[in-house]
Design a protein around this motif. Structure first.
Motif, PDB file in Angstrom:
ATOM      1  N   ALA A 230      25.375 -64.582   3.522  1.00 23.55           N
ATOM      2  CA  ALA A 230      24.710 -65.122   4.711  1.00 23.55           C
ATOM      3  C   ALA A 230      25.169 -64.416   5.978  1.00 23.55           C
ATOM      4  O   ALA A 230      24.362 -64.064   6.843  1.00 23.55           O
ATOM      5  CB  ALA A 230      24.968 -66.623   4.811  1.00 23.55           C
TER       6      ALA A 230
ATOM      7  N   TRP B  75      22.212 -62.630   8.261  1.00 20.83           N
ATOM      8  CA  TRP B  75      21.525 -63.656   9.053  1.00 20.83           C
ATOM      9  C   TRP B  75      20.773 -63.059  10.238  1.00 20.83           C
ATOM     10  O   TRP B  75      19.683 -63.536  10.606  1.00 20.83           O
ATOM     11  CB  TRP B  75      22.501 -64.728   9.534  1.00 20.83           C
TER      12      TRP B  75
ATOM     13  N   ILE C 184      26.549 -70.968   9.348  1.00 22.53           N
ATOM     14  CA  ILE C 184      26.895 -69.726   8.640  1.00 22.53           C
ATOM     15  C   ILE C 184      28.166 -69.122   9.216  1.00 22.53           C
ATOM     16  O   ILE C 184      29.068 -68.696   8.476  1.00 22.53           O
ATOM     17  CB  ILE C 184      25.713 -68.736   8.729  1.00 22.53           C
TER      18      ILE C 184
END
Length: 587
Positions: free
Chosen positions: A296, A300, A325
């Protein structure tokens, strides 16, 4: 080797889903960079953009290794009874999903499939502009031409088809394009719930807060204040066949508060150009965060940039997911904040930066000098311009309790989350949905409606998981089911209204003729006149040229002076006459 085959299959399945979703979100960017930018700028930006997306998708190789991220949970003896699903239950789930998909996409108005709602005239005007005008398109007004500056990603593939094959074919393609995006959204929702149950697609389409309770509370209290009786005499004032009067009051049940958390049917009928991409991007980010904090954290930025041209307001709604995250990355890696930031400077994030800069500069044209008066109420603010704080705060509390609070309380007691990490995300989402209504932006407070899309999508997924979770006590599931059934009256009434209108017209497909689609400036004149003459609270916010300001930018900004192609008039556009500059308004 035999024991590893299921893991490999899951990896291929989720990687394929991520790849198709990335292609769906990315394709409009290719059209945008080719159509809006000078070739010497557009080609390098496209190259770095595609490399960034490819690198982000490639990082999913090897993830996930566990069964939690399978689109359809595997059937193995070591699985718990909860995760096992019979062939019959899977077939029932698929049939339910396909049935609802067909019904909704036959009635939602997109591409002329089903009756078109009150937002579709501006969708059609924007779509027609993108088809008829040379890119980058300019729109005409009585004060000159101005570049179109809007989140156009959803329309670009179909607009390109329309340039080649015409208006009607473009509408058919837009319907197919939208169905593909909605199908991906539904599969991602299924992935987040990780349950094989017919309840999952039903919740996907019909999740809603208790709008009907809010409408009833305010209506009955207002009637009691005016007449001394709780139940109003409705007489012939309501068209019970259309349910239009009641439906509007459920969607905006507290008109003075000017806050609305839209249900999925409402989003699909009014703003599919924002909702579909928002659901896909939210699911990808959350799935990545649950699979691996490293996965992630390293991608992201790419998924956020992919959403930017689809809807910047929905992107704002991803803020709690991004915080989650980063939180997970800091908690699992002892590198400190600055070490974490250095990790973000990987190839996917570095390569996506040119695309981010280009799209950000495109949007900044909205803030350049423009000769149009807008509505002060549509500017960013906190609180409510019509209500004092001692009235606003109790109303806001009621709004949150009915829209999210009761469902959130049931979920917090039921705890359907499969890890402490997911539980942390849920708490962040609940806090976000409680804070968001304090702010306002847009004539109809688009900030609250669109920035709530990711959070509501996740709350719906957790609700579907709770109803399918046999280990949660029956009474908790029954309470949640009761709340969701009451809430479903709002999306159902929207669906029923479209069904009744299609039945009245005896047709499903009704593509508006191209020559009947009014341009954006005509719609602006219509909206400003309604704002001056009407008493409707939200319509009054369109005084001046607020409607037109939503779609244009200044040509005297960095993007259009140095990055965009020179403006060239379309032959049919140069000779177009602005007919009926002050159109008659029909009630």
């Amino acid at each position: 080797m035999a024991e590893q085959e299921p893991e490999k299959g899951q990896n291929v399945g989720i990687l394929t889903l991520v790849g198709i979703s990335a292609a769906y979100l990315s394709l409009p960017y290719v059209f945008f960079f080719l159509g809006w930018l000078r070739w010497e700028i557009g080609l390098p930006v496209i190259a770095t953009f595609l490399l960034a997306v490819f690198a982000a998708v490639r990082r999913w190789r090897g993830y996930p290794a566990d069964q939690a991220l399978a689109v359809l949970p595997p059937h193995r003896e070591e699985d718990t009874p909860l995760r096992r699903a019979s062939f019959q239950s899977r077939i029932l789930t698929v049939v339910t999903a396909l049935g609802l998909l067909v019904v909704v996409t036959s009635l939602w108005g997109t591409g002329g499939y089903g009756p078109q709602d009150s937002d579709h005239p501006k969708h059609n005007a924007l779509f027609k502009t993108l088809i008829e005008q040379n890119w980058p398109p300019f729109v005409q007004s009585d004060r000159g031409e101005f570049p179109l500056v809007f989140y156009v990603a959803y329309y670009l593939p179909a607009s390109w088809v329309g340039k080649k094959l015409g208006w009607e074919v473009a509408n058919h393609f837009l319907q197919a394009w939208s169905i593909l995006g909605l199908s991906l959204s539904l599969i991602w929702f299924w992935t987040l719930t990780r349950r094989n149950s017919w309840v999952v697609p039903v919740i996907f389409f019909f999740f809603s807060g208790l709008d009907v309770f809010g409408a009833a509370i305010l209506r009955f209290s207002a009637n009691f204040h005016e007449t001394g009786y709780f139940l109003p005499y409705v007489g012939d004032r309501i068209d019970w066949n259309a349910l239009r009067w009641w439906n509007w009051q459920m969607r905006w049940w507290d008109m003075e508060l000017a806050r609305n958390y839209p249900n999925p049917i409402e989003q699909l009928f009014f703003v599919p150009h924002q909702a579909i991409a928002g659901w896909i991007a939210t699911a990808i980010l959350v799935t990545a965060g649950l699979a691996s904090p490293a996965l992630a954290a390293s991608t992201w930025g790419v998924w956020c940039v992919l959403l930017l041209l689809w809807s910047p307001l929905v992107l704002v709604g991803l803020l709690p997911v991004v915080i989650w995250i980063i939180w997970n990355q800091l908690a699992t890696q002892a590198k400190g904040f600055f070490g974490t930031v250095r990790q973000w400077m990987n190839w996917p994030h570095v390569l996506i930066l040119p695309a981010f800069v280009v799209v950000a500069l495109y949007y900044t044209a909205r803030f350049g000098p423009l000769p149009f008066p807008g509505s002060p109420v549509a500017r960013f603010g906190i609180g409510n311009p019509w209500l004092p704080w001692n009235v606003f705060l109790p109303r806001l509390a009621l709004f949150f309790i009915l829209e999210v609070g009761i469902i959130a309380a049931i979920l917090l007691v039921s705890r359907p989350w499969e890890s402490t990490t997911e539980a942390r995300l849920a708490k962040l989402i609940f806090v976000w949905l409680a804070i968001l209504p304090f702010f306002r932006f847009g004539a109809c407070n688009d900030l609250v409606m669109r920035a709530s899309v990711p959070g509501l999508f996740l709350v719906a997924a957790w609700s579907a998981r709770t109803l399918s979770e046999l280990r949660i006590s029956r009474w908790k599931r029954l309470v949640l089911l009761g709340v969701l059934l009451i809430g479903a009256t709002a999306p159902f009434s929207d669906l029923y209204a479209h069904f009744r209108e299609a039945l009245r017209k005896r047709r499903i497909l009704e593509i508006p003729a191209a020559e009947t689609v009014e341009p954006l400036w005509q719609l602006n004149l219509r909206a400003s006149q309604l704002a001056e003459e009407g008493s409707h609270l939200l319509i009054r916010n369109f005084k001046g040229d607020e409607f037109f300001l939503q779609y244009i930018g200044s040509p005297e900004t960095l993007f259009f002076r140095f990055l965009a192609k020179p403006h060239t008039r379309t032959p049919t556009f140069e000779n177009r006459q602005m007919e009926n500059p002050t159109p008659k308004i029909h009630p």
